[in-house]
Motif scaffolding. Structure first.
Motif, PDB file in Angstrom:
ATOM      1  N   ASN A  83      21.064   5.153  54.861  1.00  0.00           N
ATOM      2  CA  ASN A  83      22.330   5.339  54.146  1.00  0.00           C
ATOM      3  C   ASN A  83      23.420   5.930  55.055  1.00  0.00           C
ATOM      4  OD1 ASN A  83      21.095   8.224  53.216  1.00  0.00           O
ATOM      5  ND2 ASN A  83      23.319   8.213  52.984  1.00  0.00           N
ATOM      6  N   ILE A  84      22.986   6.671  56.077  1.00  0.00           N
ATOM      7  CA  ILE A  84      23.986   7.225  56.998  1.00  0.00           C
ATOM      8  C   ILE A  84      24.636   6.097  57.800  1.00  0.00           C
ATOM      9  CG2 ILE A  84      24.355   8.682  59.046  1.00  0.00           C
ATOM     10  CD1 ILE A  84      22.081  10.480  57.964  1.00  0.00           C
ATOM     11  N   ILE A  85      23.805   5.225  58.356  1.00  0.00           N
ATOM     12  CA  ILE A  85      24.353   4.146  59.198  1.00  0.00           C
ATOM     13  C   ILE A  85      25.123   3.137  58.344  1.00  0.00           C
ATOM     14  CG2 ILE A  85      22.358   2.547  59.254  1.00  0.00           C
ATOM     15  CD1 ILE A  85      24.458   3.582  62.317  1.00  0.00           C
ATOM     16  N   ASN A  86      24.710   2.987  57.073  1.00  0.00           N
ATOM     17  CA  ASN A  86      25.443   2.075  56.198  1.00  0.00           C
ATOM     18  C   ASN A  86      26.845   2.587  55.859  1.00  0.00           C
ATOM     19  OD1 ASN A  86      23.591   0.016  56.069  1.00  0.00           O
ATOM     20  ND2 ASN A  86      22.516   0.867  54.295  1.00  0.00           N
ATOM     21  N   GLY A  87      27.044   3.878  56.058  1.00  0.00           N
ATOM     22  CA  GLY A  87      28.359   4.451  55.803  1.00  0.00           C
ATOM     23  C   GLY A  87      29.348   4.195  56.938  1.00  0.00           C
ATOM     24  N   ILE A  88      28.881   3.607  58.001  1.00  0.00           N
ATOM     25  CA  ILE A  88      29.741   3.331  59.154  1.00  0.00           C
ATOM     26  C   ILE A  88      29.963   1.825  59.226  1.00  0.00           C
ATOM     27  CG2 ILE A  88      29.948   3.539  61.666  1.00  0.00           C
ATOM     28  CD1 ILE A  88      28.003   5.907  61.505  1.00  0.00           C
ATOM     29  N   SER A  89      31.216   1.399  59.387  1.00  0.00           N
ATOM     30  CA  SER A  89      31.435  -0.047  59.370  1.00  0.00           C
ATOM     31  C   SER A  89      31.236  -0.659  60.752  1.00  0.00           C
ATOM     32  CB  SER A  89      32.802  -0.398  58.777  1.00  0.00           C
ATOM     33  OG  SER A  89      33.794   0.255  59.485  1.00  0.00           O
ATOM     34  N   ILE A  90      30.011  -1.105  60.956  1.00  0.00           N
ATOM     35  CA  ILE A  90      29.623  -1.837  62.167  1.00  0.00           C
ATOM     36  C   ILE A  90      28.774  -3.020  61.715  1.00  0.00           C
ATOM     37  CG2 ILE A  90      29.710  -0.013  63.934  1.00  0.00           C
ATOM     38  CD1 ILE A  90      26.747   0.555  63.313  1.00  0.00           C
ATOM     39  N   PRO A  91      28.625  -4.065  62.547  1.00  0.00           N
ATOM     40  CA  PRO A  91      27.842  -5.234  62.126  1.00  0.00           C
ATOM     41  C   PRO A  91      26.382  -4.892  61.804  1.00  0.00           C
ATOM     42  CG  PRO A  91      29.090  -5.717  64.114  1.00  0.00           C
ATOM     43  CD  PRO A  91      29.225  -4.256  63.882  1.00  0.00           C
ATOM     44  N   LYS A  92      25.766  -5.753  60.994  1.00  0.00           N
ATOM     45  CA  LYS A  92      24.375  -5.575  60.557  1.00  0.00           C
ATOM     46  C   LYS A  92      23.418  -5.410  61.733  1.00  0.00           C
ATOM     47  CE  LYS A  92      23.033  -7.316  56.058  1.00  0.00           C
ATOM     48  NZ  LYS A  92      22.944  -8.500  55.251  1.00  0.00           N
ATOM     49  N   ALA A  93      23.607  -6.235  62.748  1.00  0.00           N
ATOM     50  CA  ALA A  93      22.692  -6.212  63.902  1.00  0.00           C
ATOM     51  C   ALA A  93      22.700  -4.832  64.566  1.00  0.00           C
ATOM     52  CB  ALA A  93      23.097  -7.286  64.899  1.00  0.00           C
ATOM     53  N   GLU A  94      23.889  -4.197  64.586  1.00  0.00           N
ATOM     54  CA  GLU A  94      24.018  -2.861  65.177  1.00  0.00           C
ATOM     55  C   GLU A  94      23.248  -1.840  64.363  1.00  0.00           C
ATOM     56  OE1 GLU A  94      25.933  -1.564  68.024  1.00  0.00           O
ATOM     57  OE2 GLU A  94      25.396  -3.629  68.450  1.00  0.00           O
ATOM     58  N   LYS A  95      23.366  -1.953  63.040  1.00  0.00           N
ATOM     59  CA  LYS A  95      22.649  -1.032  62.148  1.00  0.00           C
ATOM     60  C   LYS A  95      21.150  -1.179  62.347  1.00  0.00           C
ATOM     61  CE  LYS A  95      26.312  -1.029  58.717  1.00  0.00           C
ATOM     62  NZ  LYS A  95      26.780  -1.473  57.420  1.00  0.00           N
ATOM     63  N   LYS A  96      20.706  -2.432  62.453  1.00  0.00           N
ATOM     64  CA  LYS A  96      19.285  -2.723  62.653  1.00  0.00           C
ATOM     65  C   LYS A  96      18.781  -2.086  63.934  1.00  0.00           C
ATOM     66  CE  LYS A  96      17.444  -6.859  60.482  1.00  0.00           C
ATOM     67  NZ  LYS A  96      17.334  -8.311  60.616  1.00  0.00           N
ATOM     68  N   LEU A  97      19.539  -2.259  65.003  1.00  0.00           N
ATOM     69  CA  LEU A  97      19.138  -1.725  66.309  1.00  0.00           C
ATOM     70  C   LEU A  97      19.024  -0.202  66.250  1.00  0.00           C
ATOM     71  CD1 LEU A  97      18.538  -2.177  69.315  1.00  0.00           C
ATOM     72  CD2 LEU A  97      20.990  -2.033  69.752  1.00  0.00           C
ATOM     73  N   PHE A  98      19.983   0.434  65.553  1.00  0.00           N
ATOM     74  CA  PHE A  98      19.962   1.887  65.389  1.00  0.00           C
ATOM     75  C   PHE A  98      18.688   2.319  64.662  1.00  0.00           C
ATOM     76  CE2 PHE A  98      20.718   5.360  62.354  1.00  0.00           C
ATOM     77  CZ  PHE A  98      20.981   6.408  63.225  1.00  0.00           C
ATOM     78  N   LEU A  99      18.419   1.664  63.532  1.00  0.00           N
ATOM     79  CA  LEU A  99      17.259   2.047  62.724  1.00  0.00           C
ATOM     80  C   LEU A  99      15.950   1.830  63.489  1.00  0.00           C
ATOM     81  CD1 LEU A  99      18.405   0.701  59.243  1.00  0.00           C
ATOM     82  CD2 LEU A  99      18.169   3.089  59.928  1.00  0.00           C
ATOM     83  N   LYS A 100      15.887   0.729  64.251  1.00  0.00           N
ATOM     84  CA  LYS A 100      14.695   0.433  65.038  1.00  0.00           C
ATOM     85  C   LYS A 100      14.469   1.545  66.078  1.00  0.00           C
ATOM     86  CE  LYS A 100      13.389  -3.095  68.047  1.00  0.00           C
ATOM     87  NZ  LYS A 100      13.832  -4.323  68.704  1.00  0.00           N
ATOM     88  N   THR A 101      15.555   1.930  66.737  1.00  0.00           N
ATOM     89  CA  THR A 101      15.477   2.960  67.775  1.00  0.00           C
ATOM     90  C   THR A 101      15.006   4.291  67.195  1.00  0.00           C
ATOM     91  OG1 THR A 101      17.391   1.867  68.734  1.00  0.00           O
ATOM     92  CG2 THR A 101      16.774   3.981  69.688  1.00  0.00           C
ATOM     93  N   VAL A 102      15.582   4.637  66.058  1.00  0.00           N
ATOM     94  CA  VAL A 102      15.288   5.942  65.468  1.00  0.00           C
ATOM     95  C   VAL A 102      13.859   6.016  64.939  1.00  0.00           C
ATOM     96  CG1 VAL A 102      15.904   7.480  63.583  1.00  0.00           C
ATOM     97  CG2 VAL A 102      17.688   6.422  64.925  1.00  0.00           C
ATOM     98  N   THR A 103      13.408   4.951  64.268  1.00  0.00           N
ATOM     99  CA  THR A 103      12.056   5.002  63.683  1.00  0.00           C
ATOM    100  C   THR A 103      10.975   5.013  64.753  1.00  0.00           C
ATOM    101  OG1 THR A 103      12.389   2.645  63.260  1.00  0.00           O
ATOM    102  CG2 THR A 103      12.434   4.097  61.355  1.00  0.00           C
ATOM    103  N   LYS A 104      11.305   4.493  65.950  1.00  0.00           N
ATOM    104  CA  LYS A 104      10.303   4.484  67.021  1.00  0.00           C
ATOM    105  C   LYS A 104      10.120   5.865  67.639  1.00  0.00           C
ATOM    106  CE  LYS A 104      11.374   0.913  69.696  1.00  0.00           C
ATOM    107  NZ  LYS A 104      11.420  -0.058  70.740  1.00  0.00           N
TER     108      LYS A 104
END
Ligand SMILES: [Zn+2]
Length: 432
Positions: A83-104
């Motif tokens: 929900n934090i990254i969804n609050g920032i207006s960036i493309p979907k692929a960017e959000k995905k990359l962020f979430l992937k990085t963080v969960t690892k």
């Protein structure tokens, strides 16, 4: 020829023209400067206004000319990385990359209340994250920078050599809470946190009076030179409004779950009661209906609860009585202001509760009056209204945070925690 002529004509006035130009430039500059200052104070005011909505983007900096935006985010209750990254207006692929990085990353499994996040975003063409930083503790943070091929983020642990210091401040409010706190050298971030804690029960624009006071215990982090680099959590706060103490204690009620509770173990996240009366029957709901006395169809802007005359009516939330008098069709009625967003109205009372009058502060559940049939009413009932931002809404559909009350083992642990904080407070006070 012509230019020469004009030149000759205006020459005697040239210093005058320069002066006018200079005045124009100066006034433009001041205008923009003032405007900017105005904007900044408006941003602060908005933060205070929005405390109820728990807006947590603490700072978004973006120079008009700059292609980069930096975002400071403070974690709030119930937040997820998603929900934090969804609050920032960036493309979907960017959000995905962020979430992937963080969960690892194993260091980042848990998000804690008030944890700080930082993003730097390149907004040119398609916006992308250049780097982001996540605070693991006040002494450690992890910085992620984009790799050269842009496909991943490379992490780096940054150790901060900071000492935690517990600070106590108290003050009498003179002009405003903000000014008083700033004069006491309290950092703006702490003041905003403080206002946010009380936003559920106090309207900071109007409910604060001269000579009201506050006490606050919070964490500060100092570097080797003793300079405050960061502020941490508020541990205890007390706001004294017209001789009423509103105390809040920080408490970890479950592992990694922190919240603030009053001295009775009740969450500061105040809710409003849907039914501020016991043993009543909902007799008429919110919406269009034929008025029982007037006869024609009219919007019913509240909810009616039928109950026998004399049944106690409770304040549906903590707040300030703004009306307790006869109000025409509503008979004897009470209006309570809970915060900058919510007000409630109780009508047709037979009489008011003891001590209930304009300007008095009430607690949730306190008896404010008794069921009657005064005003335009066909029989004993309570007419109950909820006003949200000046508009009457259906109280039965109200969605508010649940006002948690600590019970059992949690309550026992809270009592121990409370005593510890009270001891700490007296120690800190004795030092000043
Ligand atoms: Zn009604």
């Amino acid at each position: 020829m012509l230019i020469k002529k004009i030149n000759r004509k205006i020459k005697p006035f040239s210093h005058f023209i320069w002066l006018i130009l200079l005045i124009l430039i100066v006034s433009f500059a001041t205008y923009f400067f003032d405007n900017n200052k105005k904007k900044q104070s408006e941003i602060f005011k908005k933060t205070l206004d929005n405390i109820y909505l728990q807006k947590t983007f603490t700072k978004i900096t973006s120079g008009l000319e700059s292609r980069f935006i930096t975002i400071d985010y403070k974690v709030k209750q119930g937040d997820t990385y998603e929900n934090i990254i969804n609050g920032i207006s960036i493309p979907k692929a960017e959000k995905k990359l962020f979430l992937k990085t963080v969960t690892k990353n194993n260091n980042l499994k848990i998000l804690k209340l008030n944890q700080n996040l930082y993003f730097k975003i390149d907004k040119r063409n398609t916006p992308r994250i250049l780097e982001f930083k996540i605070e693991v503790s006040k002494k450690k943070e992890i910085l992620f920078t984009r790799s050269i091929d842009e496909k991943i983020f490379i992490s780096k642990i940054i150790e901060k050599n900071l000492d935690k210091v517990i600070t106590y401040k108290e003050g009498k409010i003179t002009t405003s809470l903000y000014n008083t706190a700033i004069n006491l050298n309290i950092k703006p971030g702490v003041i905003v946190d403080f206002a946010r804690l009380y936003g559920f029960q106090v309207d900071f624009q109007r409910d604060i009076w001269k000579n009201d006071s506050f006490q606050i215990i919070y964490e500060e982090f100092k570097n080797l030179e003793g300079k405050v680099i960061e502020t941490g959590d508020i541990i205890y706060a007390n706001l004294n409004l017209q001789d009423n103490d509103i105390q809040l204690y920080k408490f970890e009620y479950e592992k990694n779950k922190i919240d603030y509770f009053d001295e009775n173990g009740k969450s500061m996240r105040k809710t409003l009661m849907k039914t501020p009366i016991n043993g009543a029957r909902l007799s008429s709901s919110y919406g269009k209906r034929k008025h029982p006395i007037l006869g024609f169809t009219k919007m019913h802007t509240g909810t009616d609860f039928a109950a026998s005359s004399g049944t106690p009516i409770m304040a549906s939330g903590d707040g300030l009585i703004v009306r307790a008098k006869w109000c025409g069709g509503g008979g004897n009625c009470v209006k309570i202001k809970h915060n900058s967003v919510y007000q409630t109205v109780y009508a047709h009372m037979s009489k008011f509760g003891r001590g209930i009058k304009k300007g008095v502060r009430v607690k949730q559940g306190q008896i404010i009056g008794y069921v009657g049939s005064t005003g335009l009413s066909t029989g004993p009932h309570l007419h109950y209204e909820v006003i949200e931002n000046g508009k009457k809404i259906n109280s039965q559909k109200l969605k508010l945070p649940s006002g948690k009350i600590l019970k059992g083992k949690q309550r026992k642990l809270f009592e121990v925690n409370k005593i510890k904080i009270d001891v700490l407070k007296s120690e800190l006070i004795s030092k000043i």
